[in-house]
Write a protein that holds these residues in place. Structure first.
Motif, PDB file in Angstrom:
ATOM      1  N   VAL A 137      35.150  40.533  37.418  1.00  0.00           N
ATOM      2  CA  VAL A 137      35.737  40.603  38.650  1.00  0.00           C
ATOM      3  C   VAL A 137      34.744  40.281  39.648  1.00  0.00           C
ATOM      4  O   VAL A 137      34.912  39.759  40.636  1.00  0.00           O
ATOM      5  N   TRP A 138      33.345  40.966  39.355  1.00  0.00           N
ATOM      6  CA  TRP A 138      32.530  40.285  40.352  1.00  0.00           C
ATOM      7  C   TRP A 138      32.423  38.761  40.296  1.00  0.00           C
ATOM      8  O   TRP A 138      32.227  38.452  41.523  1.00  0.00           O
ATOM      9  N   TRP A 139      32.264  38.261  39.302  1.00  0.00           N
ATOM     10  CA  TRP A 139      32.154  36.758  39.400  1.00  0.00           C
ATOM     11  C   TRP A 139      33.311  35.947  40.277  1.00  0.00           C
ATOM     12  O   TRP A 139      32.953  35.198  40.917  1.00  0.00           O
ATOM     13  N   ALA A 140      34.302  36.441  39.916  1.00  0.00           N
ATOM     14  CA  ALA A 140      35.476  35.805  40.575  1.00  0.00           C
ATOM     15  C   ALA A 140      35.267  35.906  42.293  1.00  0.00           C
ATOM     16  O   ALA A 140      35.484  35.128  42.864  1.00  0.00           O
ATOM     17  N   LYS A 141      34.749  37.057  42.727  1.00  0.00           N
ATOM     18  CA  LYS A 141      34.555  37.029  44.168  1.00  0.00           C
ATOM     19  C   LYS A 141      33.204  36.293  44.506  1.00  0.00           C
ATOM     20  O   LYS A 141      33.463  35.740  45.592  1.00  0.00           O
ATOM     21  N   HIS A 142      32.269  36.372  43.544  1.00  0.00           N
ATOM     22  CA  HIS A 142      31.019  35.604  44.177  1.00  0.00           C
ATOM     23  C   HIS A 142      30.776  34.302  43.769  1.00  0.00           C
ATOM     24  O   HIS A 142      29.694  33.553  44.095  1.00  0.00           O
ATOM     25  N   ARG A 143      31.561  33.634  42.690  1.00  0.00           N
ATOM     26  CA  ARG A 143      31.593  32.632  42.180  1.00  0.00           C
ATOM     27  C   ARG A 143      31.172  31.301  43.152  1.00  0.00           C
ATOM     28  O   ARG A 143      30.292  30.433  42.972  1.00  0.00           O
ATOM     29  N   ALA A 144      32.018  31.307  44.177  1.00  0.00           N
ATOM     30  CA  ALA A 144      31.977  30.299  45.052  1.00  0.00           C
ATOM     31  C   ALA A 144      30.685  30.068  45.694  1.00  0.00           C
ATOM     32  O   ALA A 144      30.075  28.854  45.585  1.00  0.00           O
ATOM     33  N   TYR A 145      30.053  31.027  45.814  1.00  0.00           N
ATOM     34  CA  TYR A 145      28.731  31.053  46.714  1.00  0.00           C
ATOM     35  C   TYR A 145      27.696  30.673  45.719  1.00  0.00           C
ATOM     36  O   TYR A 145      26.785  29.563  45.847  1.00  0.00           O
ATOM     37  N   TRP A 146      27.847  31.360  44.508  1.00  0.00           N
ATOM     38  CA  TRP A 146      26.494  30.829  43.688  1.00  0.00           C
ATOM     39  C   TRP A 146      26.605  29.429  42.912  1.00  0.00           C
ATOM     40  O   TRP A 146      25.856  29.049  42.605  1.00  0.00           O
ATOM     41  N   VAL A 147      27.902  29.028  43.058  1.00  0.00           N
ATOM     42  CA  VAL A 147      27.990  27.413  42.615  1.00  0.00           C
ATOM     43  C   VAL A 147      27.383  26.628  43.431  1.00  0.00           C
ATOM     44  O   VAL A 147      26.778  25.737  43.119  1.00  0.00           O
TER      45      VAL A 147
END
Length: 304
Positions: free
Chosen positions: A233-243
């Protein structure tokens, strides 16, 4: 006129050359076999010191639950992200590893947060995979190239490479400045083992001096996927930024033959600044076009 024998030999050589420059499916499967939701045991123990007066440090032990997954895949490259998951709500972005097939350009760690670009010939890396390891803020850590071995019912990848001090020690110790790591990734039926034989080295103009050696054993055992649900769930929310962070880092590193990083800028560290920037950027509708320049500005402040 070529004889049939010569023609056959040349054809065989051509086929062999092609096979050596195409990733083996078994290699890709081995890299992916490190993924999943794992219960992890971290154990390190110092085993040897050339100076008999050296005081061995206490054994280090820790446990955790870690989500490991392929976040990007294309021919000859896999990006694997690690997340530490603690309970149902606390998630910490952990390290990242990129695997590149027959990569000829590597960053070699020198000392004191500096790296130098090393070029290898295609022949040197034929059939090999580079493991690029990155910090939690996606800054460089270490890179090494080696061959995945599949023999006698065993699958493993092994390399020796210089690296910065591990996070468990770099804030506590100043008696060495380079860790020479022999990393061995062994694929197991229920996960994998990251086995290490490490030398703690003090590097100076006079040369390298061994302080102590240690054995490390990080054991990843697959567990119930539900234990890692918070990480997904956390990665789905934060992925765009960390990519975007890793994309900017890739752009920055591609233009440099040498890399040197500052530990602090005005009392701040890079990881904290990137985390704060991410929170702000994700507080509303995420805009990559606006955020990427801010990421670059933040990273460049820490580049010497």
């Amino acid at each position: 006129m070529k004889t049939p024998f010569l023609t056959t030999c040349l054809t065989a050589i051509s086929v062999l050359a092609l096979a050596q420059t195409t990733p083996k499916p078994a290699d890709v499967a081995a890299i992916k076999a490190q993924c999943g939701c794992h219960d992890v045991d971290f154990v390190y123990a110092e085993t040897f010191a050339p100076d008999k007066a050296y005081q061995f440090k206490d054994r280090y032990q820790a446990k955790g639950t870690e989500l490991v997954f392929v976040d990007e895949e294309r021919p000859g490259k896999l990006v694997i992200q690690h997340l530490l998951v603690m309970g149902d709500s606390l998630v910490i972005k952990h390290w990242r590893e990129d695997w590149l097939f027959e990569n000829t350009s590597l960053l070699a760690f020198d000392q004191n947060a500096t790296w130098k670009r090393v070029k290898k010939s295609p022949a040197d890396v034929r059939g090999q995979w580079t493991q690029q390891v990155f910090e939690v803020d996606d800054s460089p850590r270490y890179e090494a190239s080696a061959t995945w071995i599949h023999a006698d019912g065993k699958t493993y990848w092994e390399s020796t490479v210089d690296a910065p001090l591990p996070r468990r020690e770099y804030t506590k110790r100043h008696d060495y400045n380079v860790m020479r790591r022999t990393n061995r990734h062994r694929i197991m039926p229920d996960g994998y083992v990251h086995e290490q034989d490490n030398d703690k080295i003090m590097r100076s103009e006079a040369g390298d001096q061994l302080l102590a050696s240690e054995k490390g054993l990080n054991t990843y055992r697959r567990t119930d996927e539900k234990k890692c649900q918070a990480g997904k769930v956390w990665w789905a929310k934060h992925r765009a930024y960390w990519v975007d962070v890793r994309t900017v880092w890739n752009e920055v590193l591609a233009t440099r033959s040498d890399v040197a990083l500052r530990g602090q800028v005005k009392g701040m560290v890079l990881g904290r600044e990137l985390e704060d920037l991410g929170k702000t950027a994700l507080a509303s509708t995420y805009d990559s076009k606006t955020t990427r320049p801010l990421i670059r500005q933040t990273i460049e402040k820490y580049l010497k």
